[in-house]
Motif scaffolding. Structure first.
Motif, short mmCIF file in Angstrom:
data_model
loop_
_atom_site.label_atom_id
_atom_site.label_comp_id
_atom_site.label_asym_id
_atom_site.label_seq_id
_atom_site.Cartn_x
_atom_site.Cartn_y
_atom_site.Cartn_z
N TRP A 30 -17.16 65.93 45.98
CA TRP A 30 -16.35 66.48 47.08
C TRP A 30 -17.17 67.48 47.90
CZ3 TRP A 30 -11.53 65.00 48.47
CH2 TRP A 30 -10.73 64.33 47.54
N THR A 31 -16.90 67.54 49.21
CA THR A 31 -17.47 68.55 50.10
C THR A 31 -16.34 69.23 50.86
OG1 THR A 31 -19.44 67.18 50.44
CG2 THR A 31 -19.10 69.02 51.97
N TRP A 32 -16.28 70.55 50.77
CA TRP A 32 -15.33 71.33 51.57
C TRP A 32 -15.91 71.45 52.97
CZ3 TRP A 32 -15.19 77.35 51.27
CH2 TRP A 32 -14.22 77.85 52.14
N MET A 33 -15.25 70.87 53.98
CA MET A 33 -15.82 70.74 55.32
C MET A 33 -15.42 71.86 56.26
SD MET A 33 -17.72 68.10 55.04
CE MET A 33 -18.13 67.86 56.77
N THR A 34 -14.13 72.18 56.30
CA THR A 34 -13.63 73.21 57.20
C THR A 34 -12.25 73.64 56.73
OG1 THR A 34 -13.28 73.80 59.54
CG2 THR A 34 -12.60 71.60 58.84
N GLY A 35 -11.66 74.60 57.44
CA GLY A 35 -10.39 75.15 56.98
C GLY A 35 -10.60 76.29 56.02
N ASP A 36 -9.52 76.78 55.45
CA ASP A 36 -9.55 78.00 54.66
C ASP A 36 -9.37 77.74 53.17
OD1 ASP A 36 -9.39 80.41 56.76
OD2 ASP A 36 -8.18 78.75 57.50
N SER A 37 -9.94 78.65 52.38
CA SER A 37 -9.81 78.56 50.92
C SER A 37 -8.64 79.38 50.41
CB SER A 37 -11.09 79.05 50.25
OG SER A 37 -11.37 80.40 50.60
N VAL A 38 -7.89 80.00 51.33
CA VAL A 38 -6.68 80.73 50.97
C VAL A 38 -5.47 79.98 51.52
CG1 VAL A 38 -7.83 82.95 50.86
CG2 VAL A 38 -6.87 82.19 53.03
N VAL A 39 -4.28 80.37 51.10
CA VAL A 39 -3.07 79.63 51.46
C VAL A 39 -2.36 80.28 52.65
CG1 VAL A 39 -2.77 78.79 49.11
CG2 VAL A 39 -1.67 80.94 49.79
N ASP A 40 -1.44 79.51 53.25
CA ASP A 40 -0.54 79.99 54.30
C ASP A 40 -1.28 80.64 55.46
OD1 ASP A 40 1.51 79.05 52.73
OD2 ASP A 40 2.07 81.01 51.93
N VAL A 41 -2.13 79.83 56.10
CA VAL A 41 -2.93 80.27 57.24
C VAL A 41 -2.34 79.71 58.53
CG1 VAL A 41 -5.22 80.22 58.30
CG2 VAL A 41 -4.99 80.37 55.81
N SER A 42 -2.19 80.55 59.54
CA SER A 42 -1.68 80.11 60.84
C SER A 42 -2.74 79.34 61.61
CB SER A 42 -1.22 81.30 61.67
OG SER A 42 -0.12 81.96 61.06
N SER A 43 -2.30 78.50 62.55
CA SER A 43 -3.22 77.73 63.37
C SER A 43 -4.00 78.63 64.31
CB SER A 43 -2.46 76.69 64.19
OG SER A 43 -1.79 75.76 63.37
N ALA A 44 -5.23 78.23 64.64
CA ALA A 44 -6.04 78.87 65.67
C ALA A 44 -6.24 77.84 66.77
CB ALA A 44 -7.37 79.34 65.11
N TYR A 45 -5.60 78.05 67.94
CA TYR A 45 -5.49 77.00 68.94
C TYR A 45 -6.58 77.01 70.01
CZ TYR A 45 -0.94 75.66 67.08
OH TYR A 45 0.08 75.21 66.28
N SER A 46 -7.10 78.14 70.40
CA SER A 46 -8.10 78.20 71.45
C SER A 46 -7.59 77.51 72.72
CB SER A 46 -9.43 77.59 70.96
OG SER A 46 -10.45 77.80 71.89
#
Length: 248
Positions: free
Chosen positions: A49-65
């Motif tokens: 497995w490879t962790w590609m992106t996103g967070d290692s913690v829970v309940d994260v809000s979207s970042a929309y830019s």
């Protein structure tokens, strides 16, 4: 070899052109019931497995830019029961679900995202950054920049041979199951309301969107599977979309 996604349910998945498997988000019980937004790639050839992106913690809000612009800072927030497609260029697409908005969980979402595996970047393509946004249906069968399915989760999806994405039903705010069928064209970035109803029922009214069955084996314009969620889907060699069961 030590990498592994945490236990989870209700995430979404894709397979890329190289045969790798991809996994996004879902619901975990670590430490309690929380939502995830991590994106993983699994290589069957190496078994790793490879962790590609996103967070290692829970309940994260979207970042929309900025809508339509890929960015390393973009990320869909933690969510469950979204739907996914793969386009002809090998990009991964993600729509809606039940997830995080402005720091609060358990919101129905209507955002559409595209992920480029080569660039490892997300693009917010369509839909709203605010939760619980209703659909705008326009005229049935006519694509429009104003059209949108609205926030929902547990929908059903297909990708046809022409590269269009299809979306059916799911649950919207108020615990209503929809029976609307939508088509999205990635080239034009437009939604089209194709079939079904544009309104849902209120739980207090006891007027669900029942299926209209007609005669078995005979197509008819009045036929509809009815409001439902979490059905199973297939596409046959003739390009027909198939739907089985679900809750509704």
């Amino acid at each position: 070899a030590a990498n592994i996604p945490s236990m989870r349910s209700d995430g979404v998945s894709w397979k890329d052109n190289s045969g790798n498997f991809w996994l996004f988000g879902g619901l975990t019980e670590q430490p309690t019931y929380n939502m995830l937004n991590d994106l993983w790639k699994y290589s069957p050839s190496t078994g790793q497995w490879t962790w590609m992106t996103g967070d290692s913690v829970v309940d994260v809000s979207s970042a929309y830019s900025t809508k339509g612009v890929p960015s390393a800072s973009n990320t869909p927030g933690s969510r469950t029961n979204s739907v996914s497609w793969t386009d002809k260029s090998g990009n991964f697409w993600l729509f809606g679900g039940n997830g995080m908005s402005s720091g609060n969980p358990d919101h129905f979402l209507s955002d559409l995202w595209k992920y480029d595996p080569a660039g490892n970047e997300w693009t917010w393509v369509n839909g709203d950054s605010l939760p619980e946004i209703g659909g705008f249906y326009g005229k049935r069968g006519v694509a429009s920049a104003n059209n949108r399915p609205g926030a929902r989760y547990k929908s059903m999806s297909w990708a046809d041979s022409a590269g269009n994405f299809w979306l059916y039903g799911g649950q919207v705010a108020g615990m209503a199951d929809m029976d609307d069928l939508w088509k999205y064209d990635p080239l034009t970035n437009l939604w089209t309301w194709m079939k079904g109803d544009s309104t849902s029922y209120s739980p207090g009214s006891y007027m669900p969107l029942y299926g209209q069955y007609g005669q078995k084996g005979q197509p008819a314009d009045s036929n509809t599977p009815g409001g439902r969620e979490q059905g199973a889907t297939w596409v046959d060699k003739g390009g027909n979309l198939w739907l089985f069961g679900g809750v509704g």
